[in-house]
Design a protein around this motif. Structure first.
Motif, PDB file in Angstrom:
ATOM      1  N   ILE A  32       0.896  -1.245  -0.203  1.00  0.00           N
ATOM      2  CA  ILE A  32       0.122   0.094   0.011  1.00  0.00           C
ATOM      3  C   ILE A  32       1.072   1.326   0.213  1.00  0.00           C
ATOM      4  O   ILE A  32       1.555   1.674   0.961  1.00  0.00           O
ATOM      5  CB  ILE A  32      -1.005   0.037   1.307  1.00  0.00           C
ATOM      6  CG1 ILE A  32      -1.595  -1.469   1.348  1.00  0.00           C
ATOM      7  CG2 ILE A  32      -1.953   1.019   1.195  1.00  0.00           C
ATOM      8  CD1 ILE A  32      -2.313  -1.581   0.175  1.00  0.00           C
ATOM      9  N   GLN A  33       0.947   2.073  -1.199  1.00  0.00           N
ATOM     10  CA  GLN A  33       1.917   2.791  -1.546  1.00  0.00           C
ATOM     11  C   GLN A  33       1.543   4.185  -1.217  1.00  0.00           C
ATOM     12  O   GLN A  33       0.458   4.645  -1.938  1.00  0.00           O
ATOM     13  CB  GLN A  33       2.714   2.833  -2.704  1.00  0.00           C
ATOM     14  CG  GLN A  33       3.877   3.719  -2.818  1.00  0.00           C
ATOM     15  CD  GLN A  33       4.771   3.443  -4.392  1.00  0.00           C
ATOM     16  OE1 GLN A  33       3.985   3.719  -5.160  1.00  0.00           O
ATOM     17  NE2 GLN A  33       5.523   2.585  -3.991  1.00  0.00           N
ATOM     18  N   HIS A  34       1.842   5.130  -0.357  1.00  0.00           N
ATOM     19  CA  HIS A  34       1.615   6.693  -0.166  1.00  0.00           C
ATOM     20  C   HIS A  34       1.856   7.008  -1.592  1.00  0.00           C
ATOM     21  O   HIS A  34       2.915   6.983  -2.225  1.00  0.00           O
ATOM     22  CB  HIS A  34       2.240   7.282   0.852  1.00  0.00           C
ATOM     23  CG  HIS A  34       1.592   8.590   1.114  1.00  0.00           C
ATOM     24  ND1 HIS A  34       1.973   9.854   0.303  1.00  0.00           N
ATOM     25  CD2 HIS A  34       0.611   9.183   1.984  1.00  0.00           C
ATOM     26  CE1 HIS A  34       1.259  10.928   0.706  1.00  0.00           C
ATOM     27  NE2 HIS A  34       0.753  10.318   1.938  1.00  0.00           N
ATOM     28  N   PRO A  35       0.914   8.001  -2.120  1.00  0.00           N
ATOM     29  CA  PRO A  35       1.250   8.578  -3.567  1.00  0.00           C
ATOM     30  C   PRO A  35       2.597   9.607  -3.489  1.00  0.00           C
ATOM     31  O   PRO A  35       3.053   9.715  -4.504  1.00  0.00           O
ATOM     32  CB  PRO A  35       0.247   9.837  -3.819  1.00  0.00           C
ATOM     33  CG  PRO A  35      -1.184   9.016  -3.068  1.00  0.00           C
ATOM     34  CD  PRO A  35      -0.229   8.535  -1.591  1.00  0.00           C
ATOM     35  N   ALA A  36       3.042   9.842  -2.409  1.00  0.00           N
ATOM     36  CA  ALA A  36       4.183  11.002  -2.591  1.00  0.00           C
ATOM     37  C   ALA A  36       5.493  10.160  -2.816  1.00  0.00           C
ATOM     38  O   ALA A  36       6.482  10.393  -3.287  1.00  0.00           O
ATOM     39  CB  ALA A  36       4.588  11.336  -1.270  1.00  0.00           C
ATOM     40  N   GLU A  37       5.456   8.691  -2.441  1.00  0.00           N
ATOM     41  CA  GLU A  37       6.420   7.692  -2.967  1.00  0.00           C
ATOM     42  C   GLU A  37       6.696   7.349  -4.228  1.00  0.00           C
ATOM     43  O   GLU A  37       7.910   7.023  -4.671  1.00  0.00           O
ATOM     44  CB  GLU A  37       6.232   6.493  -1.913  1.00  0.00           C
ATOM     45  CG  GLU A  37       6.582   6.565  -0.483  1.00  0.00           C
ATOM     46  CD  GLU A  37       8.016   6.631  -0.243  1.00  0.00           C
ATOM     47  OE1 GLU A  37       8.717   6.142  -0.582  1.00  0.00           O
ATOM     48  OE2 GLU A  37       8.139   7.740   0.576  1.00  0.00           O
ATOM     49  N   GLU A  38       5.640   7.713  -5.094  1.00  0.00           N
ATOM     50  CA  GLU A  38       5.506   6.835  -6.315  1.00  0.00           C
ATOM     51  C   GLU A  38       6.679   7.706  -7.313  1.00  0.00           C
ATOM     52  O   GLU A  38       7.288   7.049  -8.205  1.00  0.00           O
ATOM     53  CB  GLU A  38       4.381   7.117  -6.904  1.00  0.00           C
ATOM     54  CG  GLU A  38       3.887   6.685  -8.505  1.00  0.00           C
ATOM     55  CD  GLU A  38       2.886   6.890  -8.985  1.00  0.00           C
ATOM     56  OE1 GLU A  38       2.392   6.513  -9.981  1.00  0.00           O
ATOM     57  OE2 GLU A  38       1.908   7.458  -8.250  1.00  0.00           O
ATOM     58  N   ILE A  61      -1.778   2.150  -4.881  1.00  0.00           N
ATOM     59  CA  ILE A  61      -1.411   3.543  -4.574  1.00  0.00           C
ATOM     60  C   ILE A  61      -2.359   4.220  -4.272  1.00  0.00           C
ATOM     61  O   ILE A  61      -3.481   4.640  -4.834  1.00  0.00           O
ATOM     62  CB  ILE A  61      -0.589   4.292  -6.050  1.00  0.00           C
ATOM     63  CG1 ILE A  61       0.648   3.414  -6.192  1.00  0.00           C
ATOM     64  CG2 ILE A  61      -0.046   5.719  -5.600  1.00  0.00           C
ATOM     65  CD1 ILE A  61       1.270   3.848  -7.496  1.00  0.00           C
ATOM     66  N   GLY A  62      -2.243   5.093  -2.951  1.00  0.00           N
ATOM     67  CA  GLY A  62      -3.165   5.840  -2.720  1.00  0.00           C
ATOM     68  C   GLY A  62      -3.387   6.059  -0.976  1.00  0.00           C
ATOM     69  O   GLY A  62      -2.637   5.664  -0.362  1.00  0.00           O
ATOM     70  N   ARG A  63      -4.239   6.998  -0.688  1.00  0.00           N
ATOM     71  CA  ARG A  63      -4.191   7.253   0.858  1.00  0.00           C
ATOM     72  C   ARG A  63      -5.480   6.725   1.578  1.00  0.00           C
ATOM     73  O   ARG A  63      -5.470   6.347   2.660  1.00  0.00           O
ATOM     74  CB  ARG A  63      -4.059   8.913   1.033  1.00  0.00           C
ATOM     75  CG  ARG A  63      -2.995   9.668   0.576  1.00  0.00           C
ATOM     76  CD  ARG A  63      -3.203  10.980   1.131  1.00  0.00           C
ATOM     77  NE  ARG A  63      -2.162  11.949   0.525  1.00  0.00           N
ATOM     78  CZ  ARG A  63      -1.993  12.449  -0.416  1.00  0.00           C
ATOM     79  NH1 ARG A  63      -2.955  12.439  -1.469  1.00  0.00           N
ATOM     80  NH2 ARG A  63      -0.887  13.399  -0.921  1.00  0.00           N
ATOM     81  N   ARG A  64      -6.656   6.606   0.852  1.00  0.00           N
ATOM     82  CA  ARG A  64      -7.738   6.125   1.384  1.00  0.00           C
ATOM     83  C   ARG A  64      -8.292   4.896   0.507  1.00  0.00           C
ATOM     84  O   ARG A  64      -8.274   4.926  -0.971  1.00  0.00           O
ATOM     85  CB  ARG A  64      -8.862   7.273   1.290  1.00  0.00           C
ATOM     86  CG  ARG A  64      -8.488   8.459   2.276  1.00  0.00           C
ATOM     87  CD  ARG A  64      -8.121   8.216   3.664  1.00  0.00           C
ATOM     88  NE  ARG A  64      -7.836   9.178   4.362  1.00  0.00           N
ATOM     89  CZ  ARG A  64      -6.526   9.385   4.816  1.00  0.00           C
ATOM     90  NH1 ARG A  64      -5.540   8.473   4.368  1.00  0.00           N
ATOM     91  NH2 ARG A  64      -6.106  10.344   5.476  1.00  0.00           N
TER      92      ARG A  64
END
Length: 232
Positions: A32-38, A61-64
């Motif tokens: 589960i990857q935070h968008p800022a890591e992409e 990818i996402g926060r929610r």
């Protein structure tokens, strides 16, 4: 390097450090990857994905996340064989848990992001309350030395996956194989001007932290906990 977001020059290519064929594993891994890591250049998830079969390693990818937005993830989270790797008071040690679990885990979820981003994702998505919460009982220090970690015990996403998969698959070779490209990446970066990044905990304890202490009470409290080796 094929399969990553960017290609590296041949002299620093990581392909020679990847396994010739994807590792054979039975465990399904969800990142589960935070968008800022992409869009970060020195990420570990592409290295991890390059070592594993595509059908065994999925990146979301996402926060929610919710049942409506991601029915597949919702179904995975509700399965009895799914674990989520996130440390805390409620987390069982992975090695001890699998000894007594009536259902052997088939899937593990790992959150990829900074510690504050991972915390936000974990606590603000009710889906992640369903899987059994586990943590790694390990004293190893991170080899991801080109990126600062909060404490000496914090591991990168790739390192967490390497340790967890080795435990679940009962195969230490998996950990060795997954860490090889990370070690090469750090070696190449250090050879080309990168600096070893000591943990924030180490810098604070030794009076080396370069920034002024925060005035915000909550942030200051976090700093004090790090200085006293309290897990946050």
């Amino acid at each position: 390097m094929p399969g990553t977001a960017t290609y590296r020059p041949q002299k620093v290519c990581l392909c020679p450090f990847l396994p010739a064929h994807p590792l054979h594993i039975s465990t399904h891994l969800y990142i589960i990857q935070h968008p800022a890591e992409e869009n970060k250049v020195l990420r570990t998830v592409p290295l991890l994905a390059a070592c594993l079969p595509q059908d065994k390693c999925k990146v979301k990818i996402g926060r929610r996340f919710s049942e409506e937005r991601d029915p597949e993830l919702s179904t995975v989270c509700r399965k009895s064989g799914t674990l989520i790797l996130y440390p805390g008071a409620e987390a069982a040690n992975l090695e001890e848990f699998i000894l007594d679990s009536p259902v052997y885990p088939s899937t593990i979820i790992i959150i990829d992001g900074t510690w504050s981003q991972a915390k936000d994702i974990f606590y603000k998505n009710s889906l992640f309350r369903h899987p059994k919460q586990v943590q790694l009982k390990t004293s190893i220090s991170s080899q991801y030395v080109i990126r600062m970690q909060p404490t000496n015990r914090c591991l990168s996403t790739l390192e967490c996956a390497a340790v967890a998969l080795s435990i679940l698959e009962k195969n230490n070779y998996i950990q060795e194989t997954l860490l090889r490209p990370l070690q090469a990446l750090c070696s190449f970066q250090l050879q080309h001007g990168a600096q070893i990044r000591l943990s924030k905990e180490h810098l604070l304890k030794n009076g080396l932290y370069p920034k002024p202490m925060p005035k915000n009470k909550r942030k200051l409290r976090k700093m004090e906990l790090l200085m006293n080796s309290v897990q946050i």
